[in-house]
Design a protein around this motif. Structure first.
Motif, short mmCIF file in Angstrom:
data_model
loop_
_atom_site.label_atom_id
_atom_site.label_comp_id
_atom_site.label_asym_id
_atom_site.label_seq_id
_atom_site.Cartn_x
_atom_site.Cartn_y
_atom_site.Cartn_z
N PRO A 92 43.33 36.61 39.61
CA PRO A 92 41.87 36.49 39.58
C PRO A 92 41.22 37.71 40.22
CG PRO A 92 42.78 35.06 41.27
CD PRO A 92 43.95 35.68 40.57
N PRO A 93 39.94 37.95 39.96
CA PRO A 93 39.32 39.19 40.43
C PRO A 93 39.37 39.38 41.93
CG PRO A 93 37.66 37.65 39.58
CD PRO A 93 39.00 37.12 39.18
N GLU A 94 39.23 38.31 42.70
CA GLU A 94 39.20 38.46 44.15
C GLU A 94 40.56 38.87 44.72
OE1 GLU A 94 39.84 34.03 43.23
OE2 GLU A 94 38.62 35.70 42.46
N ALA A 95 41.62 38.76 43.93
CA ALA A 95 42.96 39.11 44.42
C ALA A 95 43.47 40.44 43.86
CB ALA A 95 43.95 38.00 44.06
N GLN A 96 42.72 41.07 42.98
CA GLN A 96 43.28 42.23 42.28
C GLN A 96 43.55 43.42 43.20
OE1 GLN A 96 40.88 42.82 38.74
NE2 GLN A 96 41.60 40.91 37.86
N ALA A 97 42.72 43.62 44.21
CA ALA A 97 42.99 44.73 45.13
C ALA A 97 44.27 44.48 45.94
CB ALA A 97 41.81 44.92 46.08
N LYS A 98 44.50 43.22 46.31
CA LYS A 98 45.69 42.88 47.09
C LYS A 98 46.95 42.85 46.23
CE LYS A 98 43.17 40.03 50.44
NZ LYS A 98 43.02 38.67 51.01
N ALA A 99 46.80 42.67 44.93
CA ALA A 99 47.97 42.56 44.05
C ALA A 99 48.58 43.91 43.71
CB ALA A 99 47.58 41.83 42.76
N VAL A 100 47.95 44.99 44.14
CA VAL A 100 48.52 46.32 43.92
C VAL A 100 49.74 46.49 44.81
CG1 VAL A 100 48.08 48.79 44.11
CG2 VAL A 100 46.27 47.26 43.30
N PRO A 101 50.88 46.95 44.26
CA PRO A 101 52.09 47.07 45.09
C PRO A 101 51.88 47.99 46.29
CG PRO A 101 52.62 47.30 42.76
CD PRO A 101 51.13 47.30 42.86
N ASP A 102 52.41 47.57 47.45
CA ASP A 102 52.36 48.42 48.63
C ASP A 102 53.50 49.44 48.59
OD1 ASP A 102 54.67 47.04 49.35
OD2 ASP A 102 53.62 45.73 50.77
N ALA A 103 53.55 50.30 49.60
CA ALA A 103 54.52 51.40 49.59
C ALA A 103 55.96 50.90 49.55
CB ALA A 103 54.30 52.28 50.83
N GLU A 104 56.24 49.83 50.27
CA GLU A 104 57.61 49.30 50.29
C GLU A 104 58.01 48.73 48.94
OE1 GLU A 104 60.38 46.25 52.93
OE2 GLU A 104 58.42 46.88 53.68
N THR A 105 57.06 48.04 48.29
CA THR A 105 57.34 47.50 46.96
C THR A 105 57.57 48.63 45.96
OG1 THR A 105 55.94 45.59 47.44
CG2 THR A 105 56.46 46.01 45.13
N ILE A 106 56.75 49.67 46.04
CA ILE A 106 56.92 50.82 45.14
C ILE A 106 58.29 51.46 45.35
CG2 ILE A 106 56.10 53.17 44.69
CD1 ILE A 106 53.25 52.09 45.25
N LYS A 107 58.72 51.56 46.60
CA LYS A 107 60.05 52.13 46.87
C LYS A 107 61.14 51.27 46.25
CE LYS A 107 63.08 54.79 49.05
NZ LYS A 107 64.33 54.05 48.82
N GLU A 108 61.04 49.95 46.37
CA GLU A 108 62.02 49.06 45.75
C GLU A 108 62.05 49.26 44.24
OE1 GLU A 108 62.15 44.94 46.66
OE2 GLU A 108 61.82 45.23 48.80
N LEU A 109 60.87 49.32 43.63
CA LEU A 109 60.80 49.50 42.17
C LEU A 109 61.39 50.84 41.75
CD1 LEU A 109 57.25 48.03 41.48
CD2 LEU A 109 59.45 46.96 40.94
N GLN A 110 61.12 51.88 42.52
CA GLN A 110 61.68 53.19 42.21
C GLN A 110 63.20 53.16 42.26
OE1 GLN A 110 59.58 55.56 45.11
NE2 GLN A 110 58.10 56.30 43.61
N ASP A 111 63.75 52.46 43.26
CA ASP A 111 65.21 52.34 43.38
C ASP A 111 65.79 51.62 42.17
OD1 ASP A 111 65.12 53.64 45.80
OD2 ASP A 111 65.28 51.82 47.00
N ILE A 112 65.10 50.60 41.68
CA ILE A 112 65.58 49.84 40.52
C ILE A 112 65.49 50.68 39.25
CG2 ILE A 112 65.12 47.82 39.06
CD1 ILE A 112 64.00 46.48 41.68
N LEU A 113 64.40 51.42 39.10
CA LEU A 113 64.16 52.21 37.89
C LEU A 113 64.97 53.50 37.85
CD1 LEU A 113 60.39 51.48 37.99
CD2 LEU A 113 61.70 51.22 35.88
N GLY A 114 65.37 54.00 38.99
CA GLY A 114 66.17 55.23 39.01
C GLY A 114 65.43 56.39 38.38
N ASP A 115 66.08 57.08 37.44
CA ASP A 115 65.45 58.26 36.84
C ASP A 115 64.32 57.91 35.87
OD1 ASP A 115 66.86 57.30 34.67
OD2 ASP A 115 68.18 59.03 34.48
N ARG A 116 64.05 56.61 35.69
CA ARG A 116 62.92 56.20 34.86
C ARG A 116 61.69 55.88 35.71
NH1 ARG A 116 62.62 58.10 30.68
NH2 ARG A 116 61.47 56.41 29.66
#
Length: 202
Positions: free
Chosen positions: A76-100
């Motif tokens: 919902p709109p009131e949660a959209q700013a909070k639903a953006v991945p934080d730095a730790e989540t981005i790091k986890e996703l980068q590890d999973i995606l590797g060179d992608r």
């Protein structure tokens, strides 16, 4: 007692079920095949990818529902700013995606540039296990989330990465408002919009 297609609110304990469901649902998705081109490791990688998104992001800041064989994440709109991945989540996703990881970053940036600015509900992810497709799981989840958006008097936005799903969403009142070609010869995303409806009109 609810039947197998009755939407239920998801909890953190549903992570294994949801990640398995999405890993199977998105195995043939053009964007996910672009992110995870190795067929042999795709299901495992997708499971890790969706587990991270669910446990670190959507279960805390979104409206997450599931049936026995499908799941959907709404924001919902009131949660959209909070639903953006934080730095730790981005790091986890980068590890999973590797060179992608770079392709993923560019896709997210492209999508963000086309996200509507007016308040709206967003359908972030929805998918059903292929073994249960056609049994009403996805439709039940769509109706549930759309009813909540209607009750709030708000429109809904989604991005479809699979051409065959566009007519399905059109059946539920969405129209295509943009076709987004992802950088680096990536697949097309269809940005789709459903205007606000009064509950009686839904």
């Amino acid at each position: 007692m609810p039947n197998a297609t009755t939407p239920q609110q998801s909890t953190i304990d549903d992570a294994p079920l949801i990640s398995r469901t999405f890993a199977r649902a998105f195995d043939d998705d053009p964007m996910m095949r672009w992110f995870f081109p190795d067929a042999a490791s795709r299901e495992t990688a997708l499971g890790r990818y969706f587990t991270t998104l669910f446990t670190r992001q959507y279960v805390h800041h979104g409206v997450c529902e599931r049936t026995a064989s499908a799941a959907a994440f709404w924001v919902p709109p009131e949660a959209q700013a909070k639903a953006v991945p934080d730095a730790e989540t981005i790091k986890e996703l980068q590890d999973i995606l590797g060179d992608r990881a770079g392709a993923f970053r560019d896709a997210v940036r492209t999508a963000v540039r086309h996200t509507p600015e007016e308040p709206h509900w967003s359908l972030a992810v929805i998918g059903a296990d292929p073994a249960a497709q056609g049994q009403g799981h996805g439709s039940a989840l769509l109706r549930s989330g759309l009813a909540q958006a209607d009750a709030a008097g708000l429109p809904v936005y989604l991005e479809s990465s699979k051409a065959s799903n566009v007519p399905v969403y059109e059946h539920f009142g969405f129209t295509v408002r943009a076709e987004l070609a992802l950088p680096g010869d990536g697949p097309v995303l269809w940005g789709m919009w459903r205007p606000a409806r009064r509950p009686a009109d839904a």
